[in-house]
Enzyme design. Structure first.
Site, mmCIF file in Angstrom:
data_model
loop_
_atom_site.group_PDB
_atom_site.id
_atom_site.type_symbol
_atom_site.label_atom_id
_atom_site.label_comp_id
_atom_site.label_asym_id
_atom_site.label_seq_id
_atom_site.Cartn_x
_atom_site.Cartn_y
_atom_site.Cartn_z
ATOM 1 C CE LYS A 69 18.478 102.358 -9.259
ATOM 2 N NZ LYS A 69 18.189 103.242 -10.400
ATOM 3 C CG ASN A 154 5.927 98.483 -20.974
ATOM 4 O OD1 ASN A 154 7.077 98.686 -21.374
ATOM 5 N ND2 ASN A 154 5.647 97.534 -20.098
HETATM 6 P P1 NDP Z 1 13.511 97.480 -16.086
HETATM 7 O O1 NDP Z 1 14.072 96.129 -16.341
HETATM 8 O O2 NDP Z 1 12.832 97.781 -14.800
HETATM 9 O O3 NDP Z 1 12.409 97.791 -17.238
HETATM 10 C C1 NDP Z 1 12.686 97.504 -18.573
HETATM 11 C C2 NDP Z 1 11.633 98.136 -19.490
HETATM 12 O O4 NDP Z 1 12.089 98.007 -20.838
HETATM 13 C C3 NDP Z 1 10.257 97.478 -19.436
HETATM 14 O O5 NDP Z 1 9.266 98.453 -19.668
HETATM 15 C C4 NDP Z 1 10.338 96.492 -20.603
HETATM 16 O O6 NDP Z 1 9.087 96.161 -21.151
HETATM 17 C C5 NDP Z 1 11.115 97.298 -21.601
HETATM 18 N N1 NDP Z 1 11.834 96.538 -22.616
HETATM 19 C C6 NDP Z 1 12.903 95.715 -22.441
HETATM 20 N N2 NDP Z 1 13.333 95.228 -23.621
HETATM 21 C C7 NDP Z 1 12.516 95.754 -24.574
HETATM 22 C C8 NDP Z 1 12.457 95.638 -25.980
HETATM 23 N N3 NDP Z 1 13.329 94.868 -26.663
HETATM 24 N N4 NDP Z 1 11.505 96.321 -26.654
HETATM 25 C C9 NDP Z 1 10.636 97.103 -25.977
HETATM 26 N N5 NDP Z 1 10.636 97.252 -24.635
HETATM 27 C C10 NDP Z 1 11.577 96.591 -23.938
HETATM 28 O O7 NDP Z 1 14.703 98.499 -16.392
HETATM 29 P P2 NDP Z 1 14.907 99.966 -15.781
HETATM 30 O O8 NDP Z 1 13.589 100.656 -15.833
HETATM 31 O O9 NDP Z 1 15.616 99.880 -14.495
HETATM 32 O O10 NDP Z 1 15.941 100.637 -16.811
HETATM 33 C C11 NDP Z 1 15.522 101.090 -18.096
HETATM 34 C C12 NDP Z 1 16.655 101.862 -18.778
HETATM 35 O O11 NDP Z 1 16.908 103.086 -18.074
HETATM 36 C C13 NDP Z 1 17.999 101.118 -18.820
HETATM 37 O O12 NDP Z 1 18.559 101.339 -20.107
HETATM 38 C C14 NDP Z 1 18.837 101.815 -17.771
HETATM 39 O O13 NDP Z 1 20.208 101.762 -18.087
HETATM 40 C C15 NDP Z 1 18.297 103.237 -17.849
HETATM 41 N N6 NDP Z 1 18.508 104.013 -16.628
HETATM 42 C C16 NDP Z 1 19.284 105.156 -16.699
HETATM 43 C C17 NDP Z 1 19.505 105.926 -15.582
HETATM 44 C C18 NDP Z 1 20.354 107.156 -15.703
HETATM 45 O O14 NDP Z 1 20.733 107.735 -14.671
HETATM 46 N N7 NDP Z 1 20.659 107.622 -16.894
HETATM 47 C C19 NDP Z 1 18.928 105.579 -14.265
HETATM 48 C C20 NDP Z 1 18.100 104.386 -14.293
HETATM 49 C C21 NDP Z 1 17.924 103.639 -15.438
HETATM 50 P P3 NDP Z 1 8.185 94.939 -20.541
HETATM 51 O O15 NDP Z 1 7.500 95.492 -19.324
HETATM 52 O O16 NDP Z 1 7.257 94.597 -21.627
HETATM 53 O O17 NDP Z 1 9.155 93.827 -20.205
#
Ligand code: NDP
Length: 276
Positions: A69, A154
């Protein structure tokens, strides 16, 4: 293959799991459009070349999924406002003026909440958990609905704060704020889990008091079983909803961009749900 038929694809790596061909085939049948839509595995480091090869073969547009992306931003000659705000592109449109990059994920989320779940966002207190790519794409479409409050929480607080600063001017004074999970103070009417925590069956550490009675709890992730977040929310009086509708709606937005007709998602959503 019929050279007259307009061709589209989804690029990803991996890509075998993608539901996009099934969704777009259903949209094409529903709207009477002639098109082909396939999955394409792009090599890591080879996204731009894969896009240009597809254009050379007559491709008209493409969806883009993990991990491309951000690469798609670079490939585009022009970006829509929402793609620029998201800093990421999930939809490419190959036009006579060049490659246009769009981001339909946030619009898909909003359409699923407002139209499918029937929950207005205007005037509501909204909590978004996470500040990654999906969260970034959701902020502008959410603010366009004029919530009374949008709190971005976050694990890494600085990332939430950077997102808040990017959108503060657009949200009006005091609408957007950022914090860590320990500083979240509810209740909220709409709580959106935009973290990837659910992938590992983790729950962001939020207190149950974030859920106002009858609040909508939305997890962008979807699956056969409710996520840990959705179970926690339902146990505390919220109405759970997963991200399958967001998936269908972001595809509908892309289809509308390419074809000029906006398909209905109800039937395809039922089909997708039945196959989970
Ligand atoms: P990113 O990797 O860009 O971001 C991940 C986020 O999750 C960050 O804010 C991270 O925090 C946080 N995070 C990860 N693990 C934990 C944890 N154990 N506890 C708390 N916070 C956590 O991922 P995306 O934004 O691309 O995707 C996020 C979700 O959205 C996924 O589940 C994906 O499948 C879903 N999604 C669904 C779509 C749909 O069409 N339904 C479309 C796009 C995404 P930190 O910054 O602190 O690391």
């Amino acid at each position: 293959m019929d050279a007259q038929i307009d061709r589209y694809c989804v690029f990803g790596n991996p890509i075998a799991h993608s539901k996009s061909p099934e969704i777009h085939a259903a949209f094409a049948a529903q709207t009477g459009q002639q098109l082909e839509y396939e999955k394409r595995l792009a090599p890591l480091g080879g996204f731009g070349a894969a896009v240009h090869a597809f254009i050379a073969e007559g491709g008209k547009g493409a969806n883009v999924t993990v991990p491309f992306k951000l690469d798609a931003v670079q490939v585009a000659h022009a970006l829509t406002i929402r793609a620029r705000a998201a800093g990421a592109v999930n939809t490419l449109h190959f036009t006579s003026d060049g490659i246009v990059g769009d981001n339909t994920d946030g619009a898909g989320l909003v359409a699923d909440i407002v139209n499918n779940a029937g929950v207005p966002i205007t005037g509501k207190r909204v909590l978004m958990l996470g500040a990654g790519g999906a969260a970034r794409g959701a902020v502008l479409p959410l603010l366009e609905q004029r919530p009374s409050q949008l709190v971005i929480a976050n694990r890494t607080v600085a990332t939430a704060e950077a997102l808040q600063q990017q959108f503060a001017a657009l949200g009006g004074d005091g609408v957007v704020s950022a914090c860590g999970y320990d500083a979240v103070q509810g209740p909220f009417d709409i709580i959106i889990n935009a973290t990837s925590a659910s992938l590992n069956a983790d729950l962001p550490p939020i207190p149950p008091t974030v859920f106002a009675p009858g609040a909508l709890a939305y997890d962008m992730m979807y699956g056969k079983e409710p996520t840990v977040f959705l179970r926690f929310a339902a146990d505390h009086g919220a109405i759970p909803r997963d991200g399958l509708g967001m998936l269908a709606e972001q595809a509908a937005e892309a289809f509308a961009l390419w074809r000029g007709v906006h398909p209905q998602t109800r039937e395809v959503l039922q089909q997708l749900r039945a196959k989970l």
